[in-house]
Design an enzyme around this catalytic site. Structure first.
Site, PDB file in Angstrom:
ATOM      1  N   LYS A 121     -33.322   1.961 -12.642  1.00  0.00           N
ATOM      2  CA  LYS A 121     -33.087   0.873 -13.597  1.00  0.00           C
ATOM      3  C   LYS A 121     -34.115   0.912 -14.726  1.00  0.00           C
ATOM      4  CE  LYS A 121     -29.508  -1.098 -11.574  1.00  0.00           C
ATOM      5  NZ  LYS A 121     -28.157  -0.961 -12.176  1.00  0.00           N
ATOM      6  N   TYR A 166     -34.073   2.555  -6.620  1.00  0.00           N
ATOM      7  CA  TYR A 166     -33.353   1.558  -7.419  1.00  0.00           C
ATOM      8  C   TYR A 166     -34.168   1.155  -8.638  1.00  0.00           C
ATOM      9  CZ  TYR A 166     -30.926  -2.869  -8.461  1.00  0.00           C
ATOM     10  OH  TYR A 166     -30.251  -3.893  -9.072  1.00  0.00           O
TER      11      TYR A 166
END
Lengths: 238, 238
Positions: A150, A146
């Protein structure tokens, strides 16, 4: 707020929690909305569907073809890419790679597809918004895929703001960095949390509208952190 | 330089230009070397081959299985992940998505696979090195996929240095950020460049050895820029 030339906006991930809120809000402002997602959002005037399980290039092809068929000679005023998801796992997790793969698909593929779509269909002076996450500016050991995905989105946002990025003349891009969005899923899975620190979807939807049509634009390439305290949200440029 | 318990090191991308230089250098130091790549490096004592065109999870499975078969009860002293490649393209390029996909596979897949491998096979106190790139700390409009992939690697490096990253006790990770490496391919495609600003592969190989076995380790999670001027290279911690 003055309405600009094009009144067509696109929401990538328009069937998700945030995406649905953005579609509703744009509709309430009498805008024409295209939703891009795996499933139809009935509230949008137009839907472009992506086939799950296909390659990155194929998904981009489906989107650019579908959107251009709808637009014909028109251009988009704004592209709001709010596609994404969450999965955890550190390097010792058996799901480390599976989840990192999923995060890249949900955040990196979509953000690049949105950038590519912007180069082809965004109006001069238009707006592209990408979705990053506040934790990704530091290490994220419990959610490695994640955080890395990002971080890639954040760097892409910087690239899009540079000269010769391939973006339309006078257009802008920025990324939002939420901490936690107040979605039904987050309420379900973090039911004991302090919701007064979560960012309401209505705030994000209104921010998007004001940024697309208002007269106080963030600088091109901005990383915009959403900080919510006591149910009040502020935008902080990093 | 004192030799630590394990004298086995692994070079991921061991058949590439930098990888081959690292394999040679480690062999010259009487270390046992495992090369991981799509093709065999005859100089390495052991080779683990990856099948091109397979999925991220499958490639990770091939690597972790192959390396554990070789190691048996041993552990690795260091993992040097120098797999990677380069491709350009801004958002307006027809190759934007194809190249971004390739960059994610060559840099993000490999770095995560190396991290996963480290969690399973790196010795306590061992070293993991990842390969990022100096330009990725800012926008990279002419090579969007490359920059975003390397930014993901930089953030992963931060995650690996955090507590609960799943890395072995006392181990360290850092990323190198070269500007331009002095490889045969770079000499071929940028033949008019000033080679005195390019970083020699021998410098990188020696740096890796000193970091794995020497007594002046970079801090865990370091981003180490390689700055070469007048054919002299310095390491700069960002």
């Amino acid at each position: 707020v003055a309405m600009a030339q094009s009144d067509i906006v696109l929401v990538y991930g328009g069937k998700g929690a945030l995406g649905s809120a953005v579609v509703s809000h744009m509709r309430s402002k009498s805008l024409s909305v295209i939703s891009v997602d795996f499933a139809v959002n009935d509230e949008a005037q137009h839907n472009v569907l992506i086939t799950a399980g296909t390659s990155w290039e194929e998904q981009c092809h489906q989107i650019t073809t579908g959107v251009r068929d709808i637009l014909k000679d028109n251009k988009l005023r704004a592209i709001f890419c709010v596609a994404g998801g969450w999965a955890g796992g550190n390097a010792a997790s058996d799901e480390c790679i599976k989840n990192a793969d999923m995060m890249m698909q949900q955040s990196v593929w979509t953000s690049f597809n949105a950038a590519r779509l912007a180069s082809l269909t965004l109006a001069d002076g238009g707006l592209l918004v990408l979705s990053a996450a506040a934790p990704a500016v530091a290490g994220t050991p419990g959610m490695m895929g994640y955080g890395a995905a990002k971080a890639a989105v954040l760097q892409l946002t910087k690239s899009l703001a540079c000269e010769d990025s391939g973006m339309p003349a006078g257009s802008r891009a920025f990324a939002i960095l939420p901490v936690t969005l107040d979605t039904p899923n987050n309420r379900k899975y973090m039911s004991g949390a302090d919701f007064s620190k979560w960012t309401p979807l209505s705030f994000v939807a209104d921010l998007f509208f004001e940024q697309a049509f208002g007269d106080s634009p963030f600088p091109n390439g901005a990383h915009v952190k959403l900080v919510t305290e006591n149910s009040e949200t502020q935008t902080v440029l990093l």
